[in-house]
Design an enzyme around this catalytic site. Structure first.
Site, short mmCIF file in Angstrom:
data_model
loop_
_atom_site.label_atom_id
_atom_site.label_comp_id
_atom_site.label_asym_id
_atom_site.label_seq_id
_atom_site.Cartn_x
_atom_site.Cartn_y
_atom_site.Cartn_z
N ASP A 92 0.85 -1.19 0.00
CA ASP A 92 0.00 0.00 0.00
C ASP A 92 0.88 1.24 0.00
OD1 ASP A 92 0.85 -0.64 2.65
OD2 ASP A 92 -0.66 0.72 3.47
N GLU A 120 0.12 -0.94 5.83
CA GLU A 120 1.22 -0.38 6.62
C GLU A 120 1.05 1.13 6.81
OE1 GLU A 120 5.01 1.21 7.94
OE2 GLU A 120 3.99 1.76 6.08
ZN LIG Z 1 6.97 2.10 4.07
ZN LIG Z 2 5.38 4.80 4.21
#
Ligand SMILES: [Zn+2]
Ligand SMILES: [Zn+2]
Ligand SMILES: [Zn+2]
Ligand SMILES: [Zn+2]
Lengths: 478, 478
Positions: B100, B165
């Site tokens: 992501d 993340e």
């Molecule tokens: Zn990263």
């Molecule tokens: Zn990042």
């Protein structure tokens, strides 16, 4: 000479109509500080002029020039001048008010739409209800009661209504100076009456003879070229927020004492007769708690607390521009921040003698930090304090009016805030200026859910009218 | 055992193809923090799984449940697991990355469309180019070079790629704990390699062995029932801002020292060999100035400044919620303010041992003020710091790989920020975790015009592959 009984009766009879006129005024979003509402602010000026004309007043719309706001070049809202009566045997009273208001969004926490006047529990809620559309409508009510009944007014009247009060009355001072000249609108004025403040409490009408001045500051601190991530840069660089918070913490003590050297020592201690005025005042620590919404008075001594507002300077920290201010947790090191604060001034303090003290102190405190950030102190706007003679006939007329309508003696108060136009009128016209408040201490001007009690609007209208009769009576008494 | 020469040759020969794969990945707008892009983020997971499968990896898409984002109930993007090789004689390396990315709009200030990879001056511009699609594609390149040439990989590989993340790795910690159990995907892993950070500078490759933790706080101060006018209430009441600014000023000194008793003293002074690491580092005060955009380093000593970021805690004041934060000058006394700050933690500090110290200190400082306002300290979120042993074979293998490919010794760095998954792997699997950055300090992850140097992508691919060979070699050396 008390007020004409038909005047008083008319006011009671037409309360609903008067409330409707206030509702019409509140509905116009005359927010002078927001470029998006400039047209509506100007429209409010036109609406007001039309009302005055309809009530027999000779009027003029006065262009005050332009300003730059939010990057746009805008026409300033006009000043509305009015003249009614020119009898050399009568005294001439100049009335001032402002038709602009503070911003308001229902999402700020209003229970109802701020621009729809809502009556609830004998209170009229809406932006501008008490500040300052209510008092202006009070004067229109007085005019209507006389015009409708063909009653002769006991004095000559002059009106001066502006639309920029909430954002610094731009252009007004020079304008008043011009209109004070021979042959102009304010020529021949014997006294001024301004209704743009509040009772000290919720019970006792007040007459106000003093105002604090103000000096507004921003401490600008900048360092990094852009906002930084605190993980990557924390403890590597001088952070503007660290410097700014340190500087802001050195301005005022938690007991309200101003820590900037030379500011407190300018003010003379109170005389015994002055302390007596404060002791007599209808006021208690419970009133502070009620008005503030919490028991947070700085002292348990009534006199100390009320003198803190009326006869001592104060310093408030308003906030920080450029830092993280949203809900949640962002780990930013802001690159450029501005700490806003203001000092309320009392005689003999003026922006001119206070600003250099403030600037020098902050600069010397910053120098001690050995920071590599850049700092400057910006003085954005200010105004001098003002104190009037309460033994003048103008105050005496108002005292009689209040005693006649409310059956109570007024508190003689000094306001903690500033209404710069007061000083301008006093200095330019050289006449006594009276502050005759209509609303109560809990009205919430500038806040959410601003209101004016219905009784303050209606009895307040009677006070305004009666005051004019007492001015005339005192002239006769000599 | 250096890398197989055919592997290295293949990488050079197929650079264009590798760039095209990165372009394909960048094109998929896998913005995990925006509900509008959730489908595309999930599609990115599927694309990645298909790539892995095509390269001979046994894969699984793992459902991580649901979340509520922007008022919508959404499926979380899946974790992509992979397995390649199960030779008991080989070491097993677990690779982590995230597919992501941060949001990006060309209107934010990008010179080109953020989701179209653009090569210019040997740099590859595009959202995710360096964070973290570039490194993931690096691993795919390594696999392709071996598969295409029927080269045997020197180690067993496990993959764990997540798609959340950038918005807190929701659901990942519990998932890793589950997969660490006997018979599950991470069982038998000997070490972990994560490529999701950056060189310390633009010149020298780095190996990263430490991360700071974080504890985020809000100091909530409230008093009045509503915002007050400073003219009316200034010097009558305890102002929340006065108290808050005073408290915030007592947290960190202008030289970066944390003033909360017990925080600094938890951290052991650096040993001589540790100081030597910092002295050797390819780093200068000019690098701080360049990165921060101004000459604002806290010291002129390179070691002091870099240790401030890497091995000492830091405290940053982020801002104030509830105070005046707009341009202009509002004379408000805010009724309820929250001062936000965070502390970056280093061993042995943890949110658990730091939060009570912070809370107790602020409470005792507030008690000294005798304020009638209400104050509480809120700890909103936190994470522990992490430090790894750089003498472990995992780091040694990476050092050799860097020296072989770049002909340079790496800087051994500790990051000032946090990558929470690092600690999760270290604690859950009980193995050494290596942070092996691919990009440079000026890549602009999370910012506009994010880029990855072409050489970092291509030589970085060689480093990743060579690292695997060196892991195998060190196993043989015992
Ligand atoms: Zn990263
Ligand atoms: Zn990042
Ligand atoms: Zn006003
Ligand atoms: Zn106002």
């Amino acid at each position: 000479m008390t007020a004409h009984p038909d005047f008083l009766k008319y006011v009671d009879k037409h309360a609903d109509k008067f409330v409707q006129r206030l509702a019409d005024a509140v509905q116009i979003k005359s927010i002078s500080g927001d470029a998006a509402y400039r047209e509506e602010t100007i429209a409010m000026g036109h609406w007001l002029e039309k009302q005055l004309k309809g009530l027999g007043v000779t009027t003029a719309l006065k262009d005050l020039g332009q300003q730059t706001l939010q990057g746009q070049r805008l026409d300033l809202p006009p000043a509305i001048l009015g003249k009614l009566g020119d009898d050399p045997k009568k005294r001439t009273v100049l009335i001032y008010g402002h038709y602009d208001v503070q911003p308001a969004l229902q999402s700020d926490g209003w229970a109802t739409d701020p621009f729809t006047l809502v009556e609830k529990d004998e209170k009229l809620y809406g932006r501008g209800s008490t500040d300052d559309k209510g008092p202006i409508m009070g004067w229109l009510n007085v005019l209507e009661a006389h015009q409708a009944q063909r009653l002769e007014l006991p004095v000559n009247l002059r009106f001066c209504f502006e639309g920029m009060e909430e954002t610094g009355s731009e252009g007004l001072e020079a304008f008043i100076e011009k209109e004070a000249a021979a042959g102009e609108w304010f020529n021949g004025v014997d006294c001024v009456c301004i209704s743009d403040n509040y009772w000290l409490n919720t019970r006792t009408p007040a007459l106000t003879y003093g105002l604090r001045g103000i000096a507004y500051f921003a401490i600008n601190v900048s360092g990094p070229g852009q906002d930084l991530h605190s993980g990557l840069f924390g403890r590597m660089v001088h952070e503007p927020m660290t410097d700014l918070i340190k500087l802001m913490s050195k301005l005022v003590d938690h007991d309200g004492q101003i820590l900037i050297p030379g500011i407190e020592s300018m003010v003379a201690p109170p005389t015994e007769s002055e302390i007596e005025l404060y002791t007599k005042m209808d006021y208690s620590i419970a009133d502070v708690a009620e008005a503030a919404g919490a028991s947070i008075a700085l002292s348990d001594h009534k006199e100390t607390v009320i003198m803190g507002r009326m006869r001592y300077p104060s310093l408030s920290l308003h906030g920080i521009q450029g830092a993280f201010s949203e809900p949640g947790g962002k780990t930013v090191i802001p690159s450029k921040v501005a700490g806003k604060f203001s000092i309320r001034l009392v005689p003999p303090q003026t922006p001119e003698n206070v600003v250099p003290l403030v600037t020098a102190y902050i600069e010397s405190e910053f120098a001690k930090m050995n920071s590599k950030n850049k700092m400057n102190v910006e003085h954005s706007h200010g105004g001098k304090p003002w104190v009037a003679d309460i033994n003048h006939w103008n105050f005496e007329a108002a005292r009689r009016a209040i005693e006649a309508v409310w059956n109570k003696s007024p508190d003689y108060t000094r306001e903690g805030g500033s209404i710069p136009v007061t000083l301008t009128f006093a200095e330019t016209l050289g006449v006594n200026v009276l502050l005759l408040p209509m609303g109560r201490s809990d009205d919430g001007a500038h806040s959410t859910n601003e209101k004016l009690d219905l009784s303050n609007f209606i009895e307040g209208t009677k006070v305004l009218g009666t005051y004019l009769y007492e001015v005339a009576q005192l002239a006769r008494e000599g």
